[in-house]
Design an enzyme around this catalytic site. Sequence first.
Site, mmCIF file in Angstrom:
data_model
loop_
_atom_site.group_PDB
_atom_site.id
_atom_site.type_symbol
_atom_site.label_atom_id
_atom_site.label_comp_id
_atom_site.label_asym_id
_atom_site.label_seq_id
_atom_site.Cartn_x
_atom_site.Cartn_y
_atom_site.Cartn_z
ATOM 1 N N ASP A 4 0.817 -1.213 0.000
ATOM 2 C CA ASP A 4 0.000 0.000 0.000
ATOM 3 C C ASP A 4 0.859 1.275 0.000
ATOM 4 O O ASP A 4 1.681 1.478 0.903
ATOM 5 C CB ASP A 4 -0.915 0.031 1.230
ATOM 6 N N GLU A 35 -4.490 1.750 -2.702
ATOM 7 C CA GLU A 35 -5.734 2.103 -2.006
ATOM 8 C C GLU A 35 -5.588 3.269 -1.026
ATOM 9 O O GLU A 35 -6.586 3.828 -0.590
ATOM 10 C CB GLU A 35 -6.321 0.888 -1.267
ATOM 11 N N ASN A 36 -4.334 3.628 -0.661
ATOM 12 C CA ASN A 36 -4.118 4.745 0.277
ATOM 13 C C ASN A 36 -3.297 5.869 -0.355
ATOM 14 O O ASN A 36 -2.695 6.665 0.372
ATOM 15 C CB ASN A 36 -3.403 4.260 1.539
ATOM 16 N N ASN A 64 -10.168 -2.159 0.705
ATOM 17 C CA ASN A 64 -11.342 -1.584 1.367
ATOM 18 C C ASN A 64 -11.405 -0.067 1.219
ATOM 19 O O ASN A 64 -12.475 0.528 1.365
ATOM 20 C CB ASN A 64 -11.360 -1.974 2.846
ATOM 21 N N HIS A 65 -10.265 0.577 0.915
ATOM 22 C CA HIS A 65 -10.270 2.036 0.720
ATOM 23 C C HIS A 65 -10.405 2.456 -0.751
ATOM 24 O O HIS A 65 -10.281 3.637 -1.061
ATOM 25 C CB HIS A 65 -9.015 2.662 1.320
ATOM 26 N N HIS A 148 -6.192 -8.714 -0.208
ATOM 27 C CA HIS A 148 -6.221 -7.564 0.702
ATOM 28 C C HIS A 148 -6.993 -7.975 1.948
ATOM 29 O O HIS A 148 -8.225 -7.983 1.952
ATOM 30 C CB HIS A 148 -6.894 -6.390 -0.018
ATOM 31 N N HIS A 173 -2.763 -4.703 2.981
ATOM 32 C CA HIS A 173 -3.722 -4.127 3.933
ATOM 33 C C HIS A 173 -3.149 -3.897 5.328
ATOM 34 O O HIS A 173 -3.524 -2.927 5.970
ATOM 35 C CB HIS A 173 -5.011 -4.944 4.044
ATOM 36 N N HIS A 175 -0.030 -3.214 6.103
ATOM 37 C CA HIS A 175 1.009 -2.184 5.984
ATOM 38 C C HIS A 175 2.325 -2.546 6.680
ATOM 39 O O HIS A 175 3.211 -1.707 6.779
ATOM 40 C CB HIS A 175 0.523 -0.823 6.496
#
Length: 262
Positions: A4, A35-36, A64-65, A148, A173, A175
């Site tokens: 991520d 995603e981030n 999810n983000h 993820h 996910h 990190h």
Amino acid sequence: MTGDIIGDSGVALLKRHLPGLIKDYAAECVIVNGENSATNGRGITPAVADSLFQSGVHVITGGNHSWGQKTIYNYITTQPNLLRPANYPGKCPGSGHTIVTVNGYKLAVVNIQGRVFMRELLDCPFKTMETLLTYLRAQVNMILVDFHAEATAEKVGMGFFLDGKVSALVGTHTHIQTADARILSKGTAYISDLGMCGALDSMIGMKTDVMLNHMRTQLPAKFEVEPNPPYILCGVCIEVDTETGSALSIQPIQIEDPNLVL
Ligand SMILES: [Fe+2]
Ligand SMILES: [Fe+2]
């Protein structure tokens, strides 16, 4: 593939090191989890996605983000190599898989999300993979899956479920890079989590004081991206046999960068 990418500093970190990494590892295909990668760490914007593709990234996965930035809802329908988890409801925009051709070789990339300790109510990731594989394996023999997910047991389980059926199963996910990179017995490269590209002195890329205060008080809080150095770039380099689709090696990568100028 890197884990991520967190905020502006994560994007800058990746762009700074990608040319060297491609050269050092003779990398032919680059995949990142984005995603981030928006400025506030939630989702991804069309501008960031475009700039990552222009920097040499072939596929961007999500999680999810993925839906953190409204501007991506339309963009994702026009960019097949920006993925969101495949087991989201079918009404969600975008796709959870793509096939890219790199140096004459076809590689499928799949993004799925776990359900253990995750808030979203998604289709069974194992069933989703089973369905996708019947379709993908008829077209390609090299397949990378970004799972993820939060729980290591769910990730390890998916590793064994897919062993021998895909080239690589990598987790994202959490990190934090796990120390379990290996080739499973039937030839699938595996790691529970790739780690992140972001600020090292942080809680999963976010400001420590804000998140720690939230954990200690349970009061509502707005997590913010930690912008300051040092930074860490985490990922793996996976070598795949183009004839069989089996993985030959998986090497974890961690680069600490003390002085990145944004
Ligand atoms: Fe993330
Ligand atoms: Fe996530």
